[in-house]
Design a protein around this motif. Structure first.
Motif, PDB file in Angstrom:
ATOM      1  N   GLN A  25       0.827  -1.220   0.000  1.00 54.35           N
ATOM      2  CA  GLN A  25       0.000   0.000   0.000  1.00 54.35           C
ATOM      3  C   GLN A  25       0.856   1.262   0.000  1.00 54.35           C
ATOM      4  O   GLN A  25       0.481   2.268  -0.602  1.00 54.35           O
ATOM      5  N   ARG A  26       2.010   1.210   0.652  1.00 58.09           N
ATOM      6  CA  ARG A  26       2.868   2.396   0.744  1.00 58.09           C
ATOM      7  C   ARG A  26       3.800   2.549  -0.460  1.00 58.09           C
ATOM      8  O   ARG A  26       4.618   3.478  -0.506  1.00 58.09           O
ATOM      9  N   GLY A  27       3.688   1.639  -1.428  1.00 58.37           N
ATOM     10  CA  GLY A  27       4.493   1.776  -2.640  1.00 58.37           C
ATOM     11  C   GLY A  27       5.963   1.458  -2.435  1.00 58.37           C
ATOM     12  O   GLY A  27       6.828   2.037  -3.090  1.00 58.37           O
ATOM     13  N   LEU A  28       6.244   0.496  -1.534  1.00 58.81           N
ATOM     14  CA  LEU A  28       7.639   0.172  -1.215  1.00 58.81           C
ATOM     15  C   LEU A  28       8.143  -1.091  -1.923  1.00 58.81           C
ATOM     16  O   LEU A  28       9.274  -1.528  -1.676  1.00 58.81           O
ATOM     17  N   VAL A  29       7.310  -1.675  -2.792  1.00 59.33           N
ATOM     18  CA  VAL A  29       7.675  -2.948  -3.429  1.00 59.33           C
ATOM     19  C   VAL A  29       8.984  -2.838  -4.213  1.00 59.33           C
ATOM     20  O   VAL A  29       9.894  -3.647  -4.042  1.00 59.33           O
ATOM     21  N   GLY A  30       9.080  -1.822  -5.061  1.00 53.93           N
ATOM     22  CA  GLY A  30      10.283  -1.663  -5.900  1.00 53.93           C
ATOM     23  C   GLY A  30      11.528  -1.458  -5.053  1.00 53.93           C
ATOM     24  O   GLY A  30      12.560  -2.091  -5.278  1.00 53.93           O
ATOM     25  N   LEU A  98      19.513  -7.622   6.137  1.00 48.89           N
ATOM     26  CA  LEU A  98      18.991  -6.572   5.248  1.00 48.89           C
ATOM     27  C   LEU A  98      17.645  -6.065   5.761  1.00 48.89           C
ATOM     28  O   LEU A  98      17.323  -4.889   5.648  1.00 48.89           O
ATOM     29  N   ILE A  99      16.851  -6.992   6.338  1.00 47.94           N
ATOM     30  CA  ILE A  99      15.511  -6.658   6.824  1.00 47.94           C
ATOM     31  C   ILE A  99      15.568  -5.886   8.144  1.00 47.94           C
ATOM     32  O   ILE A  99      14.825  -4.928   8.331  1.00 47.94           O
ATOM     33  N   GLU A 108      18.437  -1.396  12.817  1.00 47.11           N
ATOM     34  CA  GLU A 108      19.530  -0.520  12.404  1.00 47.11           C
ATOM     35  C   GLU A 108      19.129   0.354  11.221  1.00 47.11           C
ATOM     36  O   GLU A 108      18.516  -0.144  10.269  1.00 47.11           O
ATOM     37  N   PRO A 109      19.509   1.629  11.256  1.00 44.15           N
ATOM     38  CA  PRO A 109      19.369   2.451  10.053  1.00 44.15           C
ATOM     39  C   PRO A 109      20.142   1.759   8.929  1.00 44.15           C
ATOM     40  O   PRO A 109      21.201   1.193   9.172  1.00 44.15           O
ATOM     41  N   GLY A 110      19.604   1.793   7.737  1.00 45.67           N
ATOM     42  CA  GLY A 110      20.236   1.074   6.632  1.00 45.67           C
ATOM     43  C   GLY A 110      19.520  -0.225   6.348  1.00 45.67           C
ATOM     44  O   GLY A 110      19.530  -0.714   5.221  1.00 45.67           O
ATOM     45  N   SER A 111      18.870  -0.785   7.379  1.00 45.67           N
ATOM     46  CA  SER A 111      18.061  -1.988   7.139  1.00 45.67           C
ATOM     47  C   SER A 111      16.683  -1.554   6.632  1.00 45.67           C
ATOM     48  O   SER A 111      16.295  -0.389   6.782  1.00 45.67           O
ATOM     49  N   ILE A 112      15.954  -2.487   6.049  1.00 49.88           N
ATOM     50  CA  ILE A 112      14.643  -2.159   5.468  1.00 49.88           C
ATOM     51  C   ILE A 112      13.687  -1.658   6.550  1.00 49.88           C
ATOM     52  O   ILE A 112      13.072  -0.596   6.415  1.00 49.88           O
ATOM     53  N   GLY A 121       3.843  -4.202  14.372  1.00 49.19           N
ATOM     54  CA  GLY A 121       2.608  -4.620  13.705  1.00 49.19           C
ATOM     55  C   GLY A 121       2.424  -4.026  12.318  1.00 49.19           C
ATOM     56  O   GLY A 121       1.403  -4.266  11.656  1.00 49.19           O
ATOM     57  N   ARG A 122       3.400  -3.246  11.859  1.00 46.44           N
ATOM     58  CA  ARG A 122       3.401  -2.670  10.498  1.00 46.44           C
ATOM     59  C   ARG A 122       4.845  -2.599  10.031  1.00 46.44           C
ATOM     60  O   ARG A 122       5.332  -1.534   9.643  1.00 46.44           O
ATOM     61  N   ASN A 123       5.512  -3.765  10.016  1.00 45.27           N
ATOM     62  CA  ASN A 123       6.959  -3.750   9.753  1.00 45.27           C
ATOM     63  C   ASN A 123       7.342  -4.165   8.331  1.00 45.27           C
ATOM     64  O   ASN A 123       8.451  -4.599   8.084  1.00 45.27           O
ATOM     65  N   VAL A 124       6.432  -3.998   7.427  1.00 46.12           N
ATOM     66  CA  VAL A 124       6.560  -4.023   5.943  1.00 46.12           C
ATOM     67  C   VAL A 124       7.112  -5.285   5.260  1.00 46.12           C
ATOM     68  O   VAL A 124       6.906  -5.438   4.064  1.00 46.12           O
ATOM     69  N   ILE A 125       7.782  -6.151   5.984  1.00 44.57           N
ATOM     70  CA  ILE A 125       8.414  -7.277   5.276  1.00 44.57           C
ATOM     71  C   ILE A 125       8.584  -8.498   6.171  1.00 44.57           C
ATOM     72  O   ILE A 125       8.766  -8.365   7.388  1.00 44.57           O
ATOM     73  N   HIS A 126       8.506  -9.665   5.557  1.00 42.91           N
ATOM     74  CA  HIS A 126       8.798 -10.936   6.218  1.00 42.91           C
ATOM     75  C   HIS A 126      10.033 -11.566   5.592  1.00 42.91           C
ATOM     76  O   HIS A 126      10.237 -11.456   4.386  1.00 42.91           O
ATOM     77  N   GLY A 127      10.835 -12.251   6.411  1.00 42.83           N
ATOM     78  CA  GLY A 127      11.933 -13.057   5.898  1.00 42.83           C
ATOM     79  C   GLY A 127      12.096 -14.306   6.741  1.00 42.83           C
ATOM     80  O   GLY A 127      12.029 -14.234   7.978  1.00 42.83           O
TER      81      GLY A 127
END
Ligand code: UDP
Ligand code: MG
Length: 160
Positions: A25-30, A98-99, A108-112, A121-127
């Motif tokens: 939804q936030r357009g972060l896919v790319g 990276l995540i 850490e800053p620099g991580s996704i 609860g809104r942490n944008v990615i799973h790994g």
């Protein structure tokens, strides 16, 4: 193939990476795909899907019973997700770095998560958290015909 390249290929793992509904939804896919691409891992599966409650519960079955579980299932099924399978030497642990850690405020800053999110609860990615989980989750989210085995032309510039 050069023998040393074959040797490193034998240690190849796979990981399941998913952009969660807030990331879509936030357009972060790319932006998110780009970080894995630039690192040099090999993409073997990619799709946008709306995940069912059953699939979400199966994916997160180890967390059943946790207080946040119902909210997590609601979150993951609240919109489309982007599913990815990535392959490479050490890909599982590297992807987790990276995540960033689960709580984006501590990541850490620099991580996704460190760069792009605020709340667990809104942490944008799973790994995936281990090579075993990686195998299980890739098999859970992708049918066999959806995964592609290919030889990246840049392989010898990434793996010596
Ligand atoms: N989660 C949450 N609250 C918590 C712990 C986890 O909402 O206290 C969510 C969060 O979105 C997390 C997911 O549940 O990414 C799975 O939890 P896990 O501990 O496996 O974290 P991850 O492996 O994603 O860092
Ligand atoms: Mg986890």
């Amino acid at each position: 193939f050069l023998p040393h390249l074959v040797a490193s290929l034998e240690r190849v793992d796979q990981t399941y990476i998913m952009v969660k509904p807030d990331g879509v939804q936030r357009g972060l896919v790319g932006e998110i795909i780009s970080r894995f691409e630039k690192k040099g891992f090999k993409l073997t599966g990619l799709k946008l899907t709306q995940c069912s409650k059953d699939l979400a519960e199966e994916h997160y079955k180890d967390l059943k019973g946790k207080s946040f579980f119902p909210g997590l299932i609601e979150y993951i099924t609240s919109g489309p997700v982007v599913c990815m399978a990535w392959e490479g030497v050490g890909v599982v642990a590297s992807a987790r770095k990276l995540i960033g850690v689960t709580n984006p405020l501590e990541a850490e800053p620099g991580s996704i998560r460190g760069d792009l999110a605020i709340q667990k609860g809104r942490n944008v990615i799973h790994g995936s958290d281990s090579p075993e989980s990686g195998k299980r989750e890739v098999a859970l989210w992708f049918k066999e015909g959806e995964l592609v085995d290919w030889e990246p032309a840049l392989a010898s510039w990434l793996i010596e």
